[in-house]
Design a protein around this motif. Sequence first.
Motif, short mmCIF file in Angstrom:
data_model
loop_
_atom_site.label_atom_id
_atom_site.label_comp_id
_atom_site.label_asym_id
_atom_site.label_seq_id
_atom_site.Cartn_x
_atom_site.Cartn_y
_atom_site.Cartn_z
N ALA A 1 0.98 -0.96 -0.02
CA ALA A 1 -0.06 0.03 -0.02
C ALA A 1 0.85 1.24 -0.03
CB ALA A 1 -0.98 0.07 1.29
N PRO A 2 0.28 2.51 -0.39
CA PRO A 2 1.19 3.79 -0.36
C PRO A 2 1.75 3.66 0.97
CG PRO A 2 -0.98 3.91 -1.16
CD PRO A 2 -0.96 2.71 -0.74
N THR A 3 2.85 4.14 0.94
CA THR A 3 3.73 4.02 1.96
C THR A 3 4.77 5.75 2.15
OG1 THR A 3 5.71 3.22 1.02
CG2 THR A 3 4.39 1.88 2.12
N ALA A 4 5.76 5.82 2.88
CA ALA A 4 6.44 7.17 3.02
C ALA A 4 7.86 6.75 3.17
CB ALA A 4 5.75 7.98 4.08
N ALA A 5 8.78 7.89 2.65
CA ALA A 5 10.24 7.46 2.73
C ALA A 5 10.60 6.92 4.26
CB ALA A 5 10.90 8.76 2.36
N SER A 6 10.04 7.27 5.26
CA SER A 6 10.14 7.01 6.56
C SER A 6 10.16 5.56 6.96
CB SER A 6 9.07 7.87 7.59
OG SER A 6 7.88 7.46 7.32
N ASP A 7 9.28 4.74 5.89
CA ASP A 7 9.26 3.20 5.87
C ASP A 7 10.60 2.53 5.58
OD1 ASP A 7 6.76 3.42 6.89
OD2 ASP A 7 5.93 3.44 4.61
N CYS A 8 11.51 3.30 5.22
CA CYS A 8 12.64 2.77 4.80
C CYS A 8 13.69 2.82 6.01
CB CYS A 8 13.80 3.53 3.77
SG CYS A 8 15.12 3.08 3.48
N GLY A 9 14.03 1.56 6.59
CA GLY A 9 14.57 1.46 7.82
C GLY A 9 16.16 1.86 7.84
N TYR B 1 19.18 1.02 1.54
CA TYR B 1 18.70 2.10 0.47
C TYR B 1 17.51 1.55 -0.31
CZ TYR B 1 19.11 4.30 -4.34
OH TYR B 1 18.95 5.12 -5.44
N CYS B 2 16.64 2.30 -0.22
CA CYS B 2 15.24 1.77 -0.53
C CYS B 2 14.76 2.42 -1.87
CB CYS B 2 14.18 2.07 0.58
SG CYS B 2 14.62 1.35 1.99
N VAL B 3 14.17 1.71 -2.56
CA VAL B 3 13.42 2.23 -3.83
C VAL B 3 11.89 1.66 -3.83
CG1 VAL B 3 15.58 2.14 -5.21
CG2 VAL B 3 14.16 0.10 -5.36
N GLN C 1 15.41 -1.93 -12.00
CA GLN C 1 15.77 -1.43 -13.48
C GLN C 1 14.69 -0.52 -13.79
OE1 GLN C 1 18.54 -2.39 -14.47
NE2 GLN C 1 18.35 -3.17 -12.41
N LYS C 2 13.56 -0.09 -12.90
CA LYS C 2 12.66 0.86 -13.15
C LYS C 2 11.80 1.16 -12.00
CE LYS C 2 8.55 0.75 -16.20
NZ LYS C 2 7.75 0.32 -17.32
N PHE C 3 12.33 2.09 -11.54
CA PHE C 3 11.79 2.77 -9.96
C PHE C 3 11.71 4.16 -10.17
CE2 PHE C 3 16.35 2.72 -8.98
CZ PHE C 3 16.61 3.66 -8.57
N LYS C 4 10.76 4.76 -9.26
CA LYS C 4 10.53 6.25 -9.35
C LYS C 4 10.70 6.81 -8.18
CE LYS C 4 7.32 6.10 -13.30
NZ LYS C 4 6.04 6.35 -13.82
N SER C 5 11.04 6.36 -7.13
CA SER C 5 11.40 6.98 -5.74
C SER C 5 12.38 6.14 -5.14
CB SER C 5 9.93 6.79 -4.62
OG SER C 5 9.05 7.51 -5.45
N ARG C 6 13.23 6.85 -4.34
CA ARG C 6 14.45 6.44 -3.59
C ARG C 6 14.67 6.98 -2.26
NH1 ARG C 6 18.20 9.99 -3.61
NH2 ARG C 6 18.98 10.96 -5.59
#
Length: 127
Positions: free
Chosen positions: A34-42, A46-48, A75-80
């Motif tokens: 489901a939609p998340t936020a950058a803060s969900d990256c522990g 490095y999260c994408v 190979q195909k991401f839009k947020s990091r």
Amino acid sequence: MCTTRKFAAVAGGIALTGGLLAGGAGAAGAAEVAPTAASDCGEGWYCVWTGENYTGTKAQIAGNNADLTVYPIFQKFKSRYQHGRNCDFKWFSEKNYKGNSGVIKRGSKLTGPEIRTIKSNKWVNCV
């Protein structure tokens, strides 16, 4: 952090892990979330995400990876989000740490309609 080798994808807060990355670089898995936020990256990862604004499928890596092409999300991401503990993230446009490259500083976030790719990575400038 610089010697740890991991890859995981998160679905509903549960980490899913599978087989090793090519060359023994880490564990792998992916799932729609489901939609998340950058803060969900522990911290330490490095999260994408496949979608803009940290939505869609999320994957995360730690450690050096000579071949990320076996994981389509890279190979195909839009947020990091670069949430490394004590290193910067160096990406490469080709496998085996070749091609164009750049360094993403700790804490850096980016989202937008552009499709981004990473084919290999190293952690650098560790403190």
